[in-house]
Motif scaffolding. Structure first.
Motif, PDB file in Angstrom:
ATOM      1  N   HIS A 140     107.835  33.572 -65.770  1.00  0.00           N
ATOM      2  CA  HIS A 140     108.386  33.876 -63.983  1.00  0.00           C
ATOM      3  C   HIS A 140     107.931  31.896 -63.946  1.00  0.00           C
ATOM      4  O   HIS A 140     107.618  31.773 -63.445  1.00  0.00           O
ATOM      5  CB  HIS A 140     108.449  34.308 -62.679  1.00  0.00           C
ATOM      6  N   ILE A 141     108.846  31.231 -64.626  1.00  0.00           N
ATOM      7  CA  ILE A 141     108.616  29.708 -64.277  1.00  0.00           C
ATOM      8  C   ILE A 141     109.583  29.097 -63.192  1.00  0.00           C
ATOM      9  O   ILE A 141     110.910  29.341 -63.777  1.00  0.00           O
ATOM     10  CB  ILE A 141     108.468  28.419 -65.212  1.00  0.00           C
ATOM     11  N   GLU A 142     108.919  28.942 -62.049  1.00  0.00           N
ATOM     12  CA  GLU A 142     110.196  28.184 -60.861  1.00  0.00           C
ATOM     13  C   GLU A 142     110.796  26.940 -60.636  1.00  0.00           C
ATOM     14  O   GLU A 142     111.243  26.421 -60.087  1.00  0.00           O
ATOM     15  CB  GLU A 142     110.202  28.464 -59.572  1.00  0.00           C
ATOM     16  N   SER A 143     109.310  26.117 -60.827  1.00  0.00           N
ATOM     17  CA  SER A 143     109.541  24.807 -61.383  1.00  0.00           C
ATOM     18  C   SER A 143     108.957  23.764 -61.707  1.00  0.00           C
ATOM     19  O   SER A 143     108.088  24.416 -62.673  1.00  0.00           O
ATOM     20  CB  SER A 143     108.934  24.238 -59.892  1.00  0.00           C
ATOM     21  N   ILE A 144     110.014  22.153 -61.711  1.00  0.00           N
ATOM     22  CA  ILE A 144     109.150  21.614 -63.312  1.00  0.00           C
ATOM     23  C   ILE A 144     109.247  20.328 -61.892  1.00  0.00           C
ATOM     24  O   ILE A 144     110.306  20.473 -62.075  1.00  0.00           O
ATOM     25  CB  ILE A 144     110.556  21.530 -63.994  1.00  0.00           C
ATOM     26  N   ASP A 177     116.105  20.720 -72.953  1.00  0.00           N
ATOM     27  CA  ASP A 177     115.883  22.070 -73.873  1.00  0.00           C
ATOM     28  C   ASP A 177     115.105  22.852 -73.780  1.00  0.00           C
ATOM     29  O   ASP A 177     115.236  24.023 -73.498  1.00  0.00           O
ATOM     30  CB  ASP A 177     115.488  21.312 -75.402  1.00  0.00           C
ATOM     31  N   CYS A 178     113.773  22.073 -72.838  1.00  0.00           N
ATOM     32  CA  CYS A 178     113.219  23.414 -72.751  1.00  0.00           C
ATOM     33  C   CYS A 178     113.842  23.993 -70.668  1.00  0.00           C
ATOM     34  O   CYS A 178     113.527  25.247 -70.887  1.00  0.00           O
ATOM     35  CB  CYS A 178     112.230  22.539 -71.689  1.00  0.00           C
ATOM     36  N   ILE A 179     114.058  23.154 -70.214  1.00  0.00           N
ATOM     37  CA  ILE A 179     115.373  24.213 -69.275  1.00  0.00           C
ATOM     38  C   ILE A 179     116.153  25.134 -69.158  1.00  0.00           C
ATOM     39  O   ILE A 179     116.564  25.996 -68.895  1.00  0.00           O
ATOM     40  CB  ILE A 179     116.087  22.735 -68.380  1.00  0.00           C
ATOM     41  N   ALA A 180     116.624  24.833 -70.668  1.00  0.00           N
ATOM     42  CA  ALA A 180     117.950  25.433 -71.215  1.00  0.00           C
ATOM     43  C   ALA A 180     116.885  27.233 -71.775  1.00  0.00           C
ATOM     44  O   ALA A 180     117.630  28.338 -71.357  1.00  0.00           O
ATOM     45  CB  ALA A 180     118.751  25.144 -72.065  1.00  0.00           C
ATOM     46  N   SER A 181     115.810  26.709 -71.701  1.00  0.00           N
ATOM     47  CA  SER A 181     115.153  28.510 -71.939  1.00  0.00           C
ATOM     48  C   SER A 181     114.240  28.827 -71.319  1.00  0.00           C
ATOM     49  O   SER A 181     113.035  29.788 -70.901  1.00  0.00           O
ATOM     50  CB  SER A 181     113.574  27.712 -73.045  1.00  0.00           C
ATOM     51  N   ILE A 182     114.391  28.645 -69.483  1.00  0.00           N
ATOM     52  CA  ILE A 182     113.949  29.048 -68.687  1.00  0.00           C
ATOM     53  C   ILE A 182     114.414  29.481 -67.763  1.00  0.00           C
ATOM     54  O   ILE A 182     115.414  28.309 -66.575  1.00  0.00           O
ATOM     55  CB  ILE A 182     112.820  27.353 -67.901  1.00  0.00           C
ATOM     56  N   PRO A 183     115.328  30.483 -67.701  1.00  0.00           N
ATOM     57  CA  PRO A 183     116.634  31.602 -66.603  1.00  0.00           C
ATOM     58  C   PRO A 183     115.553  31.201 -64.914  1.00  0.00           C
ATOM     59  O   PRO A 183     116.389  31.338 -64.071  1.00  0.00           O
ATOM     60  CB  PRO A 183     116.644  32.327 -67.620  1.00  0.00           C
ATOM     61  N   SER A 184     114.220  31.127 -65.403  1.00  0.00           N
ATOM     62  CA  SER A 184     113.563  31.981 -64.143  1.00  0.00           C
ATOM     63  C   SER A 184     113.969  30.608 -62.999  1.00  0.00           C
ATOM     64  O   SER A 184     113.152  30.501 -61.223  1.00  0.00           O
ATOM     65  CB  SER A 184     112.666  32.554 -63.824  1.00  0.00           C
ATOM     66  N   LEU A 185     113.809  29.368 -63.877  1.00  0.00           N
ATOM     67  CA  LEU A 185     113.696  28.213 -62.336  1.00  0.00           C
ATOM     68  C   LEU A 185     114.972  27.692 -62.119  1.00  0.00           C
ATOM     69  O   LEU A 185     116.037  27.479 -61.399  1.00  0.00           O
ATOM     70  CB  LEU A 185     113.854  26.978 -63.597  1.00  0.00           C
ATOM     71  N   HIS A 186     114.096  26.855 -60.851  1.00  0.00           N
ATOM     72  CA  HIS A 186     114.689  27.696 -59.999  1.00  0.00           C
ATOM     73  C   HIS A 186     113.775  25.512 -59.509  1.00  0.00           C
ATOM     74  O   HIS A 186     115.755  24.920 -58.110  1.00  0.00           O
ATOM     75  CB  HIS A 186     113.686  27.958 -58.014  1.00  0.00           C
ATOM     76  N   SER A 187     113.340  25.153 -59.218  1.00  0.00           N
ATOM     77  CA  SER A 187     113.558  23.493 -58.687  1.00  0.00           C
ATOM     78  C   SER A 187     113.440  22.293 -60.026  1.00  0.00           C
ATOM     79  O   SER A 187     112.588  22.843 -60.905  1.00  0.00           O
ATOM     80  CB  SER A 187     111.987  23.994 -57.572  1.00  0.00           C
ATOM     81  N   LEU A 188     113.723  21.535 -59.800  1.00  0.00           N
ATOM     82  CA  LEU A 188     113.474  20.238 -60.854  1.00  0.00           C
ATOM     83  C   LEU A 188     113.121  18.992 -59.845  1.00  0.00           C
ATOM     84  O   LEU A 188     114.489  18.787 -59.259  1.00  0.00           O
ATOM     85  CB  LEU A 188     114.414  19.872 -61.834  1.00  0.00           C
ATOM     86  N   PHE A 240     118.961  28.483 -59.610  1.00  0.00           N
ATOM     87  CA  PHE A 240     118.839  27.424 -59.411  1.00  0.00           C
ATOM     88  C   PHE A 240     119.503  26.833 -58.004  1.00  0.00           C
ATOM     89  O   PHE A 240     120.474  26.914 -58.346  1.00  0.00           O
ATOM     90  CB  PHE A 240     118.959  26.157 -60.829  1.00  0.00           C
ATOM     91  N   ASP A 241     118.001  26.128 -57.319  1.00  0.00           N
ATOM     92  CA  ASP A 241     118.573  25.397 -56.269  1.00  0.00           C
ATOM     93  C   ASP A 241     117.768  24.614 -55.426  1.00  0.00           C
ATOM     94  O   ASP A 241     118.554  24.388 -54.121  1.00  0.00           O
ATOM     95  CB  ASP A 241     118.148  27.168 -55.079  1.00  0.00           C
ATOM     96  N   SER A 242     117.225  24.005 -56.249  1.00  0.00           N
ATOM     97  CA  SER A 242     116.735  22.264 -55.646  1.00  0.00           C
ATOM     98  C   SER A 242     117.145  21.573 -56.921  1.00  0.00           C
ATOM     99  O   SER A 242     115.973  21.788 -57.412  1.00  0.00           O
ATOM    100  CB  SER A 242     115.310  22.959 -55.223  1.00  0.00           C
ATOM    101  N   LEU A 243     117.025  20.411 -56.414  1.00  0.00           N
ATOM    102  CA  LEU A 243     117.015  19.105 -57.285  1.00  0.00           C
ATOM    103  C   LEU A 243     116.708  17.808 -56.348  1.00  0.00           C
ATOM    104  O   LEU A 243     117.242  17.452 -55.943  1.00  0.00           O
ATOM    105  CB  LEU A 243     118.653  18.733 -57.503  1.00  0.00           C
ATOM    106  N   ARG A 244     115.418  17.143 -56.940  1.00  0.00           N
ATOM    107  CA  ARG A 244     115.163  16.053 -56.662  1.00  0.00           C
ATOM    108  C   ARG A 244     115.594  14.949 -57.120  1.00  0.00           C
ATOM    109  O   ARG A 244     114.137  14.929 -58.624  1.00  0.00           O
ATOM    110  CB  ARG A 244     113.898  16.620 -55.425  1.00  0.00           C
TER     111      ARG A 244
END
Length: 197
Positions: A32-36, A53-64, A96-100
């Motif tokens: 459960h990785i939520e943020s990068i 490629d990393c992002i594609a492997s982390i379906p739990s990602l909410h924020s970048l 995914f819900d946050s992009l900064r």
């Protein structure tokens, strides 16, 4: 990740999908990785593709979050930003819900790809958008206005930062009119600093 060398970052990006797969094999619910967040680290095109490629492997990602590198001249430009929007359009990160991405070089073409992504309704929500101090300009402001005119109700943006983009003339006017509609009542924070002259 802050101030990593390109070699260290490349090593991290190349190993993270393998690590996530190993975790997933042992405990499918435990990954459960939520943020990068990347700060003061120049990505360059190959590293950015490794990040995708990393992002594609982390379906739990909410924020970048990608903050600029102060010592290097690399900034995120439209072609790579469009690749990111295309990737998010594949539903690889359904929450995914946050992009900064402040102080980069996203222009109207990048904003158009964001508009296309959100109009396809591939993401169930979107709360936080920081495009401050990019290169959106007047035409990009009109595209942002279209974004707010056509957002599904599930994608109500609560925090919007678009200051420092030269949203002058009709672009700024269209955006403010779109933000003033009743459907935008969920907007809690708006930053347009650096736009008034």
């Amino acid at each position: 990740m802050q101030s990593l060398s390109a070699l260290d970052l490349n090593l991290f990006f190349s190993t993270l999908p393998l690590v996530v797969d190993t975790w997933r094999d042992k405990d499918p619910q435990g990954v459960h990785i939520e943020s990068i967040s990347i700060d003061n680290t120049p990505l360059g095109d190959p590293l950015f593709r490794a990040l995708l490629d990393c992002i594609a492997s982390i379906p739990s990602l909410h924020s970048l979050t990608i903050l600029p590198a102060t010592q290097e001249k690399w900034v995120l430009k439209d072609p790579l930003f469009i690749q990111l929007m295309d990737l998010l359009g594949t539903r690889c990160c359904p929450e995914f819900d946050s992009l900064r991405i402040p102080h980069q070089r996203i222009s109207k073409k990048g904003v158009q790809s964001l508009l296309s992504l959100l109009q396809r309704e591939t993401l169930p929500k979107w709360y936080d958008l920081d495009l401050s101090y990019n290169g959106i300009g007047e035409k990009g402001g009109r595209i942002l206005a279209c974004l707010f005119d056509h957002l599904p109700q599930t994608l109500l943006i609560q925090r919007l930062r678009v200051g420092g983009n030269k949203l002058r003339g009709s672009g700024g006017l269209c955006l403010f009119e779109a933000l003033g509609s009743e459907e935008r009542a969920m907007l809690q924070e708006l930053d347009v600093s650096g736009e008034v002259r």
